[in-house]
Design an enzyme around this catalytic site. Sequence first.
Site, PDB file in Angstrom:
ATOM      1  N   LYS A 144       4.777   2.917   2.671  1.00  0.00           N
ATOM      2  CA  LYS A 144       3.646   2.714   1.604  1.00  0.00           C
ATOM      3  C   LYS A 144       2.649   3.937   2.119  1.00  0.00           C
ATOM      4  O   LYS A 144       2.056   3.657   3.362  1.00  0.00           O
ATOM      5  CB  LYS A 144       2.902   1.467   1.837  1.00  0.00           C
ATOM      6  CG  LYS A 144       1.688   1.070   0.830  1.00  0.00           C
ATOM      7  CD  LYS A 144       1.375  -0.415   0.895  1.00  0.00           C
ATOM      8  CE  LYS A 144       0.118  -0.344  -0.280  1.00  0.00           C
ATOM      9  NZ  LYS A 144      -0.078  -1.948  -0.098  1.00  0.00           N
ATOM     10  N   ASP A 156      -3.588   9.348  -5.705  1.00  0.00           N
ATOM     11  CA  ASP A 156      -3.002  10.262  -4.750  1.00  0.00           C
ATOM     12  C   ASP A 156      -1.513   9.865  -3.981  1.00  0.00           C
ATOM     13  O   ASP A 156      -0.999  10.676  -3.171  1.00  0.00           O
ATOM     14  CB  ASP A 156      -3.919  10.750  -3.785  1.00  0.00           C
ATOM     15  CG  ASP A 156      -4.634   9.681  -3.108  1.00  0.00           C
ATOM     16  OD1 ASP A 156      -4.142   8.496  -3.156  1.00  0.00           O
ATOM     17  OD2 ASP A 156      -5.488   9.726  -2.287  1.00  0.00           O
ATOM     18  N   GLY A 157      -1.435   8.550  -4.100  1.00  0.00           N
ATOM     19  CA  GLY A 157      -0.072   8.278  -3.604  1.00  0.00           C
ATOM     20  C   GLY A 157      -0.240   7.926  -1.955  1.00  0.00           C
ATOM     21  O   GLY A 157       0.875   7.799  -1.306  1.00  0.00           O
ATOM     22  N   ARG A 214       7.413  -1.013   5.447  1.00  0.00           N
ATOM     23  CA  ARG A 214       7.469  -2.502   5.150  1.00  0.00           C
ATOM     24  C   ARG A 214       9.054  -2.673   4.951  1.00  0.00           C
ATOM     25  O   ARG A 214       9.607  -1.842   4.877  1.00  0.00           O
ATOM     26  CB  ARG A 214       6.819  -2.687   3.759  1.00  0.00           C
ATOM     27  CG  ARG A 214       5.298  -2.145   3.593  1.00  0.00           C
ATOM     28  CD  ARG A 214       4.638  -2.807   2.528  1.00  0.00           C
ATOM     29  NE  ARG A 214       5.210  -2.381   1.193  1.00  0.00           N
ATOM     30  CZ  ARG A 214       4.432  -2.518   0.059  1.00  0.00           C
ATOM     31  NH1 ARG A 214       3.130  -3.522   0.316  1.00  0.00           N
ATOM     32  NH2 ARG A 214       4.683  -2.210  -1.086  1.00  0.00           N
ATOM     33  N   ASP A 305       2.354  -7.870 -10.958  1.00  0.00           N
ATOM     34  CA  ASP A 305       3.229  -6.798 -10.184  1.00  0.00           C
ATOM     35  C   ASP A 305       2.973  -7.082  -8.642  1.00  0.00           C
ATOM     36  O   ASP A 305       3.752  -6.404  -7.753  1.00  0.00           O
ATOM     37  CB  ASP A 305       2.751  -5.453 -10.555  1.00  0.00           C
ATOM     38  CG  ASP A 305       1.243  -5.447 -10.246  1.00  0.00           C
ATOM     39  OD1 ASP A 305       0.360  -6.070 -10.877  1.00  0.00           O
ATOM     40  OD2 ASP A 305       0.708  -4.412  -9.567  1.00  0.00           O
ATOM     41  N   ASP A 315       2.179  -6.969  -0.765  1.00  0.00           N
ATOM     42  CA  ASP A 315       1.055  -6.099  -1.181  1.00  0.00           C
ATOM     43  C   ASP A 315      -0.068  -6.752  -0.625  1.00  0.00           C
ATOM     44  O   ASP A 315      -1.150  -7.143  -1.312  1.00  0.00           O
ATOM     45  CB  ASP A 315       0.898  -5.924  -2.689  1.00  0.00           C
ATOM     46  CG  ASP A 315       1.817  -4.888  -3.309  1.00  0.00           C
ATOM     47  OD1 ASP A 315       2.622  -4.342  -2.545  1.00  0.00           O
ATOM     48  OD2 ASP A 315       1.769  -4.401  -4.392  1.00  0.00           O
TER      49      ASP A 315
HETATM   50  P1  AMP Z   1      -2.184  -2.529  -6.121  1.00  0.00           P
HETATM   51  O1  AMP Z   1      -3.502  -3.336  -6.855  1.00  0.00           O
HETATM   52  O2  AMP Z   1      -2.300  -2.161  -4.794  1.00  0.00           O
HETATM   53  O3  AMP Z   1      -1.190  -3.603  -6.371  1.00  0.00           O
HETATM   54  O4  AMP Z   1      -1.876  -1.194  -7.147  1.00  0.00           O
HETATM   55  C1  AMP Z   1      -1.654  -1.246  -8.394  1.00  0.00           C
HETATM   56  C2  AMP Z   1      -0.851  -0.201  -8.878  1.00  0.00           C
HETATM   57  O5  AMP Z   1      -1.680   0.772  -8.504  1.00  0.00           O
HETATM   58  C3  AMP Z   1       0.566  -0.090  -8.265  1.00  0.00           C
HETATM   59  O6  AMP Z   1       1.345   0.341  -9.459  1.00  0.00           O
HETATM   60  C4  AMP Z   1       0.396   1.018  -7.055  1.00  0.00           C
HETATM   61  O7  AMP Z   1       1.421   1.427  -6.682  1.00  0.00           O
HETATM   62  C5  AMP Z   1      -0.926   1.704  -7.713  1.00  0.00           C
HETATM   63  N1  AMP Z   1      -1.693   2.394  -6.790  1.00  0.00           N
HETATM   64  C6  AMP Z   1      -2.544   1.925  -5.845  1.00  0.00           C
HETATM   65  N2  AMP Z   1      -3.052   2.775  -4.885  1.00  0.00           N
HETATM   66  C7  AMP Z   1      -2.428   4.069  -5.356  1.00  0.00           C
HETATM   67  C8  AMP Z   1      -2.642   5.139  -4.839  1.00  0.00           C
HETATM   68  N3  AMP Z   1      -3.542   5.400  -3.859  1.00  0.00           N
HETATM   69  N4  AMP Z   1      -1.833   5.976  -5.286  1.00  0.00           N
HETATM   70  C9  AMP Z   1      -1.014   5.967  -6.254  1.00  0.00           C
HETATM   71  N5  AMP Z   1      -0.692   4.610  -6.745  1.00  0.00           N
HETATM   72  C10 AMP Z   1      -1.572   3.777  -6.330  1.00  0.00           C
HETATM   73 MG    MG Z   2       0.695  -3.877  -5.841  1.00  0.00          MG
END
Ligand code: AMP
Ligand code: MG
Length: 579
Positions: A144, A156-157, A214, A305, A315
């Site tokens: 992650k 930005d991933g 993870r 999700d 998550d």
């Molecule tokens: P989360 O609220 O962390 O479950 O994220 C919701 C969505 O946003 C998921 O598809 C995550 O993979 C994406 N996401 C969250 N933060 C980032 C990030 N910094 N870069 C790319 N995708 C993100």
């Molecule tokens: Mg998520």
Amino acid sequence: MSKTTTSITPSISSPKKPITLDDLCFDNRFVRELPGDPETKNFCRQVEGAYYSLVKPAATVKPSLVAYSCDVAGLLDLSDESCKSPQFVRVFSGNELLPKMQPFSMCYGGHQFGNWAGQLGDGRAINLGEVVNQRDERWYLQLKGAGITPYSRNADGLAVLRSSVREFLCSEAMHYLGVPTTRALSLTLTGDTVVRDMFYDGNAKPELGAVVCRVAPSFTRFGNFQLPASRGDIDLLKKLVAYTITTDFSHDFPDQDSLDQGSVDIAEPTKENILQWYNKVSERTLDMVLHWMRVGFVHGVMNTDNMSILGLTIDYGPYGWLEDYDPTWTPNTTDASNRRYRFEHQPQIAHWNLLQLANAILPLVGDEDSDSNEGRKALEATLNQFAENYQTRHLAMQLEKLGLKPLSAKQTLSEQGHSDDAVLVTDLLTLLQSVETDMTLFYRCLAEVDVSSSTVLTSKEYVSLLTDAYYQPDQLTEEYTLQLHQWVERYVIRSESEGVAQTQRKHIMNAVNPLYVLRNYLSQVAIDKAENGDFSGVEELMEVLKNPYIEQEGKKHLAEKRPEWARHRAGCSMLSCSS
Ligand code: AMP
Ligand code: MG
């Protein structure tokens, strides 16, 4: 045919034979058996007709190890030596791929804060592959924060150290508390800087980039089923349901063909199988939420999700731990106005999320042309059962926290001389809210109170036995003290009916009421240190949280109520989705 098994409650016995990274046995079944995205370039897009996209982690400037979990390494049979090797850091920060790895990101959708959000997917998660260990258990390894994927949308991933410390520690802490969860193998720094605006208020600043590896038997989410259903791609949906039943739920469906290495046939499940499977998902989800309520955990972002099909806590973002018992509390500032994901609402949200999953799989079991529509009714029955079971099991869990066994319906109705258990529990929860009371410490203190009726204490004496749990001494008015005393008197009578000696009662209570939880401020203290290059706080928490129910010498400072300075500090009481 020998079966490849998947266990969600694996043993943590030491490996048969410690191995090196090069000896890890990969069997990348998900990629092999399910449709993938034919596009292999890494750019953001809508991905249809596929469950994953192949994508490589990004190289980083200067990776280094912060911490790793020996027990998770044990699940993979990895030797201590290999975990301390430079190669371990390179592999689990995304800088080196082992030859049999097939990195990919998953495609899924989801309801975010109650609204359908369309395609989401692993925006910053990259699966490295599936390891099959020497006990025939299957574990996905997932990085992650290892760079952009086709699902990164505008982001930005990447991930920062503070949220990665929180994910790493909490995954492991939850496991030791007995809560179903994904695990965490490692936490590395990337050496890169990541800019984050923590409270979305125009104060962006550079932070340290980090990657968590993870580990879980499956990372499939409710949203994986929802996305093809929303697109009317029933064929794709069917494939994932068949795959999930055959693989992740192989224990529950021993008659379904199991996939061995190299096998390609997945038996098509019957409607009955799918309904049974949905029922299992519902049971596991209930189990998970019940544990959250027992230990005082607030997930913070229960979007569909973020709901694991295996009922694992997944998550770790703006989660938090109840300190003073406030059922309306959420740590997530992004959810501050509606508090959709507040502590007390988690069971209803789990139910709502299960309803969304039911809607997604309805085309596989429902028959809209038939008046009876047995499939729809069966799904509804499972949902109703969830609500009913939750009531019963929640009461049983609350009683267990008090060292009491649930009475049978007959006993409750008979003239036993003690009040109704449900009222006893509700009254206690009201009392816990009426003055600021630390949930964790209250139950540990209560276990110390001798409840044999021969021990007659005054109201003040009872309060003083529970004093460690109270935040504001001036709230302990005469009225409160009296109310507490009256409750304890009823509790004493009910406890006596159990016929259990005090030492035994304390033992029973302490086995379900943890002493050490990952208090929000404790993580923050460890993060503050880690940001300055001192990882001792992370290590100490890791070690102590391995035995959350047992008092440990010299660790009182990790079992104390939140200090005043942390009451309103960012990271301690308020968190956002920024990570
Ligand atoms: P989360 O609220 O962390 O479950 O994220 C919701 C969505 O946003 C998921 O598809 C995550 O993979 C994406 N996401 C969250 N933060 C980032 C990030 N910094 N870069 C790319 N995708 C993100
Ligand atoms: Mg998520």
